[in-house]
Design an enzyme around this catalytic site. Sequence first.
Site, mmCIF file in Angstrom:
data_model
loop_
_atom_site.group_PDB
_atom_site.id
_atom_site.type_symbol
_atom_site.label_atom_id
_atom_site.label_comp_id
_atom_site.label_asym_id
_atom_site.label_seq_id
_atom_site.Cartn_x
_atom_site.Cartn_y
_atom_site.Cartn_z
ATOM 1 N N ASP A 151 30.570 27.742 24.702
ATOM 2 C CA ASP A 151 31.710 27.938 25.591
ATOM 3 C C ASP A 151 32.126 29.405 25.548
ATOM 4 O O ASP A 151 32.136 30.029 24.474
ATOM 5 C CB ASP A 151 32.881 27.053 25.162
ATOM 6 C CG ASP A 151 34.078 27.197 26.095
ATOM 7 O OD1 ASP A 151 34.071 26.549 27.157
ATOM 8 O OD2 ASP A 151 35.000 27.967 25.763
ATOM 9 N N ASN A 159 38.317 36.177 35.066
ATOM 10 C CA ASN A 159 38.565 35.781 36.458
ATOM 11 C C ASN A 159 39.923 36.265 36.956
ATOM 12 O O ASN A 159 40.050 36.743 38.090
ATOM 13 C CB ASN A 159 38.485 34.254 36.590
ATOM 14 C CG ASN A 159 37.067 33.767 36.779
ATOM 15 O OD1 ASN A 159 36.195 34.484 37.267
ATOM 16 N ND2 ASN A 159 36.805 32.530 36.383
ATOM 17 N N ASP A 168 31.460 35.416 38.073
ATOM 18 C CA ASP A 168 30.112 34.968 38.438
ATOM 19 C C ASP A 168 29.056 35.881 37.830
ATOM 20 O O ASP A 168 28.011 35.416 37.356
ATOM 21 C CB ASP A 168 29.963 34.942 39.960
ATOM 22 C CG ASP A 168 30.745 33.813 40.602
ATOM 23 O OD1 ASP A 168 31.224 32.922 39.871
ATOM 24 O OD2 ASP A 168 30.881 33.818 41.838
ATOM 25 N N ASP A 194 32.225 27.392 32.534
ATOM 26 C CA ASP A 194 31.736 28.420 31.607
ATOM 27 C C ASP A 194 31.120 27.790 30.362
ATOM 28 O O ASP A 194 31.125 28.400 29.292
ATOM 29 C CB ASP A 194 32.878 29.361 31.219
ATOM 30 C CG ASP A 194 34.023 28.625 30.517
ATOM 31 O OD1 ASP A 194 34.159 27.417 30.748
ATOM 32 O OD2 ASP A 194 34.765 29.267 29.753
#
Length: 274
Positions: A151, A159, A168, A194
């Site tokens: 993770d 973001n 991305d 993610d």
Amino acid sequence: MRRLIVFLEARSRLLAAGVVLLLVLLAVLMELMSSPAFPSELFYLPPIVLAAWYGGRLPAILLIAASGTVWLLLYPGGRATLWHGLTHFILFLLIALMISSFRALYRAEQHRSGTDSLTGLANGWAFRERLEEEFARAKRYGHPTTLLYIDVDNFKHVNDRWGHAAGDDLLRQIGGVLEEALRRTDVAARIGGDEFAVLLTETGEEGAARTASAIRDSLMHTMRRAEYPVTFSIGVAIFPESPAEAEEALRFADDLMYRAKYGGKDQIVAERAT
């Protein structure tokens, strides 16, 4: 049909070749024992289907030609026998072409639908399919297996601060690192968001610790170079024996990852399944 395809895909080509040879020998034996009036050439259909699935068109065609030759040698006759043999040759050829074409389409669709479009890694569906296959193989041969669940810590911050395009790009770079770090027999996947998973085949505790540490180091090096302020929480589930279900294994690895995250992030938590 889906279960049959998964079963076939889990078998090795060497094993398939042995089964084909055995079926051919059984077909010849049954042919010798059967009545000339019985359509004994149908005994060759199962090995032809297997040859077309595993080997493609050429091995299937060669097998068809060989079985037709054996049939003609056992039952020499006039034009009627020759025509009968030719009819079955064409029928088997069409079946073999259909099977090999279906497998090619299945492979193409499997690749298309089984690939994460952002990272190029396997997606969750394809990864679970592969887990089932590898766990079945590990159980058969008694090999250990390791599952990593990864993770990205603080991914939301990337973001929020730089936008989804940066997020991305970060995920794509993770995909690149995982592809480069793994052997051809291993599998990496983006499970969703993610979160990533890695299957290490024939890998026990020592290899799992070494590989997990190397992957984390490579990921951190790439993130520092790209100036992304993220770290990684990694759960490492080691299975000396094959688990009963793929989902059970994923849950175990996922729980270990959350232990790493809630324990302060940026760490690896490994545990041997009992």
